[in-house]
Structure formats: C-alpha cells, structure tokens
Design a protein around this motif. Structure first.
Motif, PDB file in Angstrom:
ATOM      1  N   PRO A  38       0.311  -1.100   0.086  1.00 15.90           N
ATOM      2  CA  PRO A  38       0.041   0.004  -0.272  1.00 15.90           C
ATOM      3  C   PRO A  38       0.989   1.086   0.568  1.00 15.90           C
ATOM      4  O   PRO A  38       0.287   2.733  -0.660  1.00 15.90           O
ATOM      5  CB  PRO A  38      -0.864   0.273   1.381  1.00 15.90           C
ATOM      6  CG  PRO A  38       0.435  -1.086   2.348  1.00 15.90           C
ATOM      7  CD  PRO A  38       0.756  -2.048   1.354  1.00 15.90           C
ATOM      8  N   GLU A  39       1.452   1.449   0.741  1.00 15.09           N
ATOM      9  CA  GLU A  39       3.113   2.408   0.317  1.00 15.09           C
ATOM     10  C   GLU A  39       3.299   2.593  -1.237  1.00 15.09           C
ATOM     11  O   GLU A  39       3.470   3.632  -1.231  1.00 15.09           O
ATOM     12  CB  GLU A  39       4.438   1.936   1.336  1.00 15.09           C
ATOM     13  CG  GLU A  39       3.257   1.967   2.803  1.00 15.09           C
ATOM     14  CD  GLU A  39       4.785   1.875   3.942  1.00 15.09           C
ATOM     15  OE1 GLU A  39       4.864   2.841   4.821  1.00 15.09           O
ATOM     16  OE2 GLU A  39       5.647   1.231   3.827  1.00 15.09           O
ATOM     17  N   ILE A  40       3.787   1.518  -1.975  1.00 17.45           N
ATOM     18  CA  ILE A  40       4.105   2.146  -3.096  1.00 17.45           C
ATOM     19  C   ILE A  40       3.116   2.057  -4.013  1.00 17.45           C
ATOM     20  O   ILE A  40       3.310   2.560  -5.203  1.00 17.45           O
ATOM     21  CB  ILE A  40       5.292   0.119  -3.355  1.00 17.45           C
ATOM     22  CG1 ILE A  40       6.641   0.809  -2.489  1.00 17.45           C
ATOM     23  CG2 ILE A  40       5.999   1.467  -4.884  1.00 17.45           C
ATOM     24  CD1 ILE A  40       7.157  -0.325  -2.136  1.00 17.45           C
ATOM     25  N   GLY A  41       1.944   1.062  -4.049  1.00 18.05           N
ATOM     26  CA  GLY A  41       0.644   1.093  -5.396  1.00 18.05           C
ATOM     27  C   GLY A  41       1.045   0.564  -6.276  1.00 18.05           C
ATOM     28  O   GLY A  41       0.804  -0.159  -6.791  1.00 18.05           O
ATOM     29  N   MET A  42       1.941  -1.002  -5.933  1.00 21.50           N
ATOM     30  CA  MET A  42       2.283  -2.122  -6.698  1.00 21.50           C
ATOM     31  C   MET A  42       2.385  -2.774  -5.962  1.00 21.50           C
ATOM     32  O   MET A  42       2.312  -3.328  -4.746  1.00 21.50           O
ATOM     33  CB  MET A  42       4.144  -1.705  -7.091  1.00 21.50           C
ATOM     34  CG  MET A  42       3.792  -2.379  -7.967  1.00 21.50           C
ATOM     35  SD  MET A  42       4.467  -2.110  -9.809  1.00 21.50           S
ATOM     36  CE  MET A  42       3.976  -0.524  -9.857  1.00 21.50           C
ATOM     37  N   ASP A  43       1.813  -4.332  -7.061  1.00 16.52           N
ATOM     38  CA  ASP A  43       2.051  -5.694  -6.309  1.00 16.52           C
ATOM     39  C   ASP A  43       2.905  -5.931  -6.099  1.00 16.52           C
ATOM     40  O   ASP A  43       4.115  -5.905  -6.745  1.00 16.52           O
ATOM     41  CB  ASP A  43       0.814  -7.233  -6.983  1.00 16.52           C
ATOM     42  CG  ASP A  43       1.479  -6.954  -8.758  1.00 16.52           C
ATOM     43  OD1 ASP A  43       2.076  -7.942  -7.823  1.00 16.52           O
ATOM     44  OD2 ASP A  43       1.459  -5.871  -9.104  1.00 16.52           O
ATOM     45  N   ALA A  71       6.975  -2.699 -14.320  1.00 12.84           N
ATOM     46  CA  ALA A  71       6.903  -1.736 -12.985  1.00 12.84           C
ATOM     47  C   ALA A  71       7.925  -0.919 -12.827  1.00 12.84           C
ATOM     48  O   ALA A  71       7.135   0.346 -12.481  1.00 12.84           O
ATOM     49  CB  ALA A  71       6.911  -2.934 -11.356  1.00 12.84           C
ATOM     50  N   ARG A  72       8.327  -0.918 -13.384  1.00 15.11           N
ATOM     51  CA  ARG A  72       9.595   0.047 -13.266  1.00 15.11           C
ATOM     52  C   ARG A  72       9.582   1.818 -14.070  1.00 15.11           C
ATOM     53  O   ARG A  72       9.733   2.874 -14.073  1.00 15.11           O
ATOM     54  CB  ARG A  72      11.033  -0.467 -13.981  1.00 15.11           C
ATOM     55  CG  ARG A  72      11.725  -0.994 -12.715  1.00 15.11           C
ATOM     56  CD  ARG A  72      13.525  -1.499 -12.770  1.00 15.11           C
ATOM     57  NE  ARG A  72      13.865  -1.876 -14.261  1.00 15.11           N
ATOM     58  CZ  ARG A  72      13.950  -3.271 -15.183  1.00 15.11           C
ATOM     59  NH1 ARG A  72      13.916  -3.954 -13.561  1.00 15.11           N
ATOM     60  NH2 ARG A  72      13.942  -3.667 -16.056  1.00 15.11           N
ATOM     61  N   ALA A  73       8.944   1.148 -14.757  1.00 17.71           N
ATOM     62  CA  ALA A  73       7.923   1.890 -16.166  1.00 17.71           C
ATOM     63  C   ALA A  73       7.166   2.458 -15.233  1.00 17.71           C
ATOM     64  O   ALA A  73       7.123   3.889 -15.299  1.00 17.71           O
ATOM     65  CB  ALA A  73       7.429   1.536 -17.297  1.00 17.71           C
ATOM     66  N   GLU A  74       6.536   2.474 -14.701  1.00 18.56           N
ATOM     67  CA  GLU A  74       4.818   2.748 -13.644  1.00 18.56           C
ATOM     68  C   GLU A  74       5.411   3.615 -12.923  1.00 18.56           C
ATOM     69  O   GLU A  74       5.039   4.748 -12.307  1.00 18.56           O
ATOM     70  CB  GLU A  74       4.184   1.635 -13.139  1.00 18.56           C
ATOM     71  CG  GLU A  74       2.952   2.584 -12.829  1.00 18.56           C
ATOM     72  CD  GLU A  74       1.455   1.170 -11.946  1.00 18.56           C
ATOM     73  OE1 GLU A  74       1.302   1.891 -11.759  1.00 18.56           O
ATOM     74  OE2 GLU A  74       1.905   0.021 -13.030  1.00 18.56           O
ATOM     75  N   LEU A  75       7.313   3.311 -12.037  1.00 19.03           N
ATOM     76  CA  LEU A  75       7.494   4.238 -10.822  1.00 19.03           C
ATOM     77  C   LEU A  75       8.510   5.074 -11.528  1.00 19.03           C
ATOM     78  O   LEU A  75       9.517   5.683 -10.963  1.00 19.03           O
ATOM     79  CB  LEU A  75       7.809   3.371  -9.897  1.00 19.03           C
ATOM     80  CG  LEU A  75       6.216   2.594  -9.400  1.00 19.03           C
ATOM     81  CD1 LEU A  75       6.929   1.680  -8.269  1.00 19.03           C
ATOM     82  CD2 LEU A  75       5.681   3.208  -8.697  1.00 19.03           C
ATOM     83  N   ASN A  76       8.517   5.420 -12.674  1.00 18.54           N
ATOM     84  CA  ASN A  76       9.687   5.929 -13.680  1.00 18.54           C
ATOM     85  C   ASN A  76      10.764   5.830 -12.517  1.00 18.54           C
ATOM     86  O   ASN A  76      11.842   6.873 -12.627  1.00 18.54           O
ATOM     87  CB  ASN A  76       9.362   7.580 -13.520  1.00 18.54           C
ATOM     88  CG  ASN A  76       7.687   8.251 -14.268  1.00 18.54           C
ATOM     89  OD1 ASN A  76       8.081   7.500 -14.924  1.00 18.54           O
ATOM     90  ND2 ASN A  76       6.988   8.553 -13.050  1.00 18.54           N
TER      91      ASN A  76
END
Length: 98
Positions: free
Chosen positions: A17-22, A92-97
């Motif tokens: 929940p802190e990162i918003g990624m599974d 995931a890396r792309a989504e989190l830039n």
C-alpha cells in the motif's frame, strides 16, 4: 493441482500500500514450491523496516489459500538477497519512472 502461474496471478492481488504496486511486479517473490496441496513461498519486502509487512504476508497467505487445490500456504520472509529496484518487472519500473 495448482500451478506456479496461478499462484503468481493470485499474488498480483496483493499490493504494497505504500508503493501502490503488487508484490509480483515489485519482485518480492523469490521462490514458489508446490508439494501436493501445500504451497511454500519465499519472499521479501522492499525494506526490513516496512511497517506493513505483517499485513502483506497475511494477504499473500490468504489469496494463495483461497485457490482451488491449496490446503495451506507457508510464507517465509527472507532478506537474502536484499531487494533492490532492479528486481522489479520492466512494467513496474516504467510505472514508477525508474
């Protein structure tokens, strides 16, 4: 019998929940072993001080145990190798830039 692919799909429902990624796309799942109706997962967290670790572990166990053909799931929290952002999926890396 449940498959690793089914387990990974179920674990995608569990997010940090802190990162918003599974947890799968974050690269937190290190190993999955299936022995009949028992599943063994080796996973980590992004940091040893993660305050939501108990919640993430409980959610992971719950989604696995809800799969047809799974009687029990055992989750081992490990710190070796230490997690780092390179373990994340490219998406995931792309989504989190990163």
């Amino acid at each position: 019998m449940v498959t690793k692919e089914q387990i990974l799909e179920a674990l995608k429902e569990v997010s940090d929940p802190e990162i918003g990624m599974d947890v799968v796309n974050l690269g937190l799942i290190y190993d999955i072993q299936i022995n009949g109706d028992r599943v063994y997962i080796k996973m980590t967290m992004t940091a040893p001080t993660c305050p939501v670790t108990p919640w993430i572990l409980a959610e992971a166990q719950k989604v696995i145990e809800n799969l047809e053909g799974v009687e029990a799931a055992d989750i081992e929290l490990v710190w070796d190798p230490p997690w780092n952002p390179s373990m994340m999926s490219p998406e995931a890396r792309a989504e989190l830039n990163l």
